[in-house]
Design a protein around this motif. Structure first.
Motif, PDB file in Angstrom:
ATOM      1  N   ASN A 183     -17.952  44.149  17.783  1.00  0.00           N
ATOM      2  CA  ASN A 183     -18.423  43.471  18.968  1.00  0.00           C
ATOM      3  C   ASN A 183     -19.459  42.216  18.599  1.00  0.00           C
ATOM      4  O   ASN A 183     -19.403  41.213  19.110  1.00  0.00           O
ATOM      5  N   ARG A 184     -20.300  42.509  17.787  1.00  0.00           N
ATOM      6  CA  ARG A 184     -21.169  41.469  17.227  1.00  0.00           C
ATOM      7  C   ARG A 184     -20.648  40.397  16.550  1.00  0.00           C
ATOM      8  O   ARG A 184     -21.035  39.255  16.810  1.00  0.00           O
ATOM      9  N   GLU A 185     -19.586  40.738  15.721  1.00  0.00           N
ATOM     10  CA  GLU A 185     -18.880  39.708  15.148  1.00  0.00           C
ATOM     11  C   GLU A 185     -18.066  38.867  15.864  1.00  0.00           C
ATOM     12  O   GLU A 185     -17.881  37.569  15.943  1.00  0.00           O
ATOM     13  N   ALA A 186     -17.581  39.430  17.113  1.00  0.00           N
ATOM     14  CA  ALA A 186     -16.798  38.836  18.079  1.00  0.00           C
ATOM     15  C   ALA A 186     -17.738  37.825  18.705  1.00  0.00           C
ATOM     16  O   ALA A 186     -17.552  36.476  19.078  1.00  0.00           O
ATOM     17  N   LEU A 187     -18.853  38.250  19.243  1.00  0.00           N
ATOM     18  CA  LEU A 187     -20.025  37.315  19.704  1.00  0.00           C
ATOM     19  C   LEU A 187     -20.374  36.226  18.716  1.00  0.00           C
ATOM     20  O   LEU A 187     -20.675  34.959  19.268  1.00  0.00           O
ATOM     21  N   LEU A 242     -26.697  41.059  10.830  1.00  0.00           N
ATOM     22  CA  LEU A 242     -25.461  40.664  10.917  1.00  0.00           C
ATOM     23  C   LEU A 242     -25.111  39.306  11.487  1.00  0.00           C
ATOM     24  O   LEU A 242     -23.998  38.654  11.395  1.00  0.00           O
ATOM     25  N   THR A 243     -26.199  38.691  11.974  1.00  0.00           N
ATOM     26  CA  THR A 243     -26.072  37.629  12.644  1.00  0.00           C
ATOM     27  C   THR A 243     -26.870  36.689  12.238  1.00  0.00           C
ATOM     28  O   THR A 243     -27.213  35.365  12.721  1.00  0.00           O
ATOM     29  N   ALA A 244     -27.514  36.852  11.096  1.00  0.00           N
ATOM     30  CA  ALA A 244     -28.480  36.195  10.328  1.00  0.00           C
ATOM     31  C   ALA A 244     -28.335  34.763  10.193  1.00  0.00           C
ATOM     32  O   ALA A 244     -29.184  33.890  10.340  1.00  0.00           O
ATOM     33  N   GLY A 245     -26.994  34.445   9.653  1.00  0.00           N
ATOM     34  CA  GLY A 245     -26.706  32.802   9.676  1.00  0.00           C
ATOM     35  C   GLY A 245     -25.982  32.414  10.681  1.00  0.00           C
ATOM     36  O   GLY A 245     -25.830  31.146  10.638  1.00  0.00           O
ATOM     37  N   GLN A 246     -25.823  32.985  11.925  1.00  0.00           N
ATOM     38  CA  GLN A 246     -25.149  32.403  12.833  1.00  0.00           C
ATOM     39  C   GLN A 246     -25.733  31.035  13.479  1.00  0.00           C
ATOM     40  O   GLN A 246     -24.726  30.327  13.544  1.00  0.00           O
ATOM     41  N   LYS A 247     -26.960  30.967  13.591  1.00  0.00           N
ATOM     42  CA  LYS A 247     -27.597  30.106  14.240  1.00  0.00           C
ATOM     43  C   LYS A 247     -27.487  28.752  13.427  1.00  0.00           C
ATOM     44  O   LYS A 247     -27.089  27.595  13.720  1.00  0.00           O
ATOM     45  N   ILE A 264     -18.569  45.691   8.967  1.00  0.00           N
ATOM     46  CA  ILE A 264     -18.154  45.836  10.303  1.00  0.00           C
ATOM     47  C   ILE A 264     -16.875  46.370  10.921  1.00  0.00           C
ATOM     48  O   ILE A 264     -16.818  46.963  11.958  1.00  0.00           O
ATOM     49  N   GLU A 265     -15.955  46.854   9.687  1.00  0.00           N
ATOM     50  CA  GLU A 265     -14.729  47.507  10.012  1.00  0.00           C
ATOM     51  C   GLU A 265     -15.204  48.877  10.171  1.00  0.00           C
ATOM     52  O   GLU A 265     -14.544  49.688  11.045  1.00  0.00           O
TER      53      GLU A 265
END
Length: 193
Positions: A117-121, A55-60, A109-110
């Motif tokens: 919570n991970r989306e908020a981070l 879920l945070t794969a593209g965050q960086k 996410i919903e």
């Protein structure tokens, strides 16, 4: 053993989000994700430490692109102009693959508090990257924080419009939507004083 294909990371992301939407995040295993993607568990772990990381794969990459855009904005750019440059840079790198993930990601996410919570981070990480880039331009902390938060909100609003499957017309490029969202938010902020 299947050969490790160049698109294996994307295949794993699509498989995971599909399973999260169908059966829930908690009931989805790494083995199921790997099987649906047509890959092995070892291939999964070459790309991700665990299923949460999908879920945070593209965050960086997204945070890096936002900061690069701010860093390369003209020297005389205001903090808001620099954030706009960051949004242009990051939005310009998004492809139809990123657009297609939107509804799957939103559904997953919903349906799960941990994922919310991970989306908020993720949003916090994006804002932090922009704040750091603005501070490198000698923007004071409060102004950097406000500009970055508006930038995060603009990106999220623009992305939601772009990825909305209910849209009948061609969505065009993400940059068009983030630019419009940013302009709307700047106008709204101007009305606050």
């Amino acid at each position: 053993m299947p050969r490790w294909k160049p698109d294996s990371r994307q295949r794993l992301v699509v498989a995971a989000l599909g399973l999260f939407a169908e059966q829930g995040y908690d009931d989805t295993t790494v083995a199921q994700i790997s099987e649906r993607a047509g890959l092995t568990r070892s291939t999964f772990f070459r790309h991700f430490a665990d299923k949460r990381e999908i879920l945070t794969a593209g965050q960086k990459a997204l945070s890096r692109l936002l900061a690069e855009g701010i860093d390369t904005a003209p020297a005389d750019a205001t903090p808001m102009m620099a954030v706009a440059a960051g949004l242009e840079r990051a939005s310009g790198e998004m492809t139809s693959f990123n657009r297609e993930l939107g509804p799957l990601l939103r559904a997953a996410i919903e349906a799960n508090e941990e994922l919310r919570n991970r989306e908020a981070l993720k949003s916090i990480g994006m804002a932090a990257a922009m704040v750091d880039a603005l501070k490198r331009r000698d923007v004071a902390e409060p102004a950097a924080q406000v500009a970055a938060e508006i930038g995060v909100l603009a990106f999220k609003r623009g992305y939601a419009r772009w990825a909305d499957p209910a849209r009948d017309e061609d969505p065009g490029e993400l940059v068009t939507h983030t630019r419009a969202a940013f302009d709307e938010l700047r106008a709204a902020a101007a009305e606050l004083h």
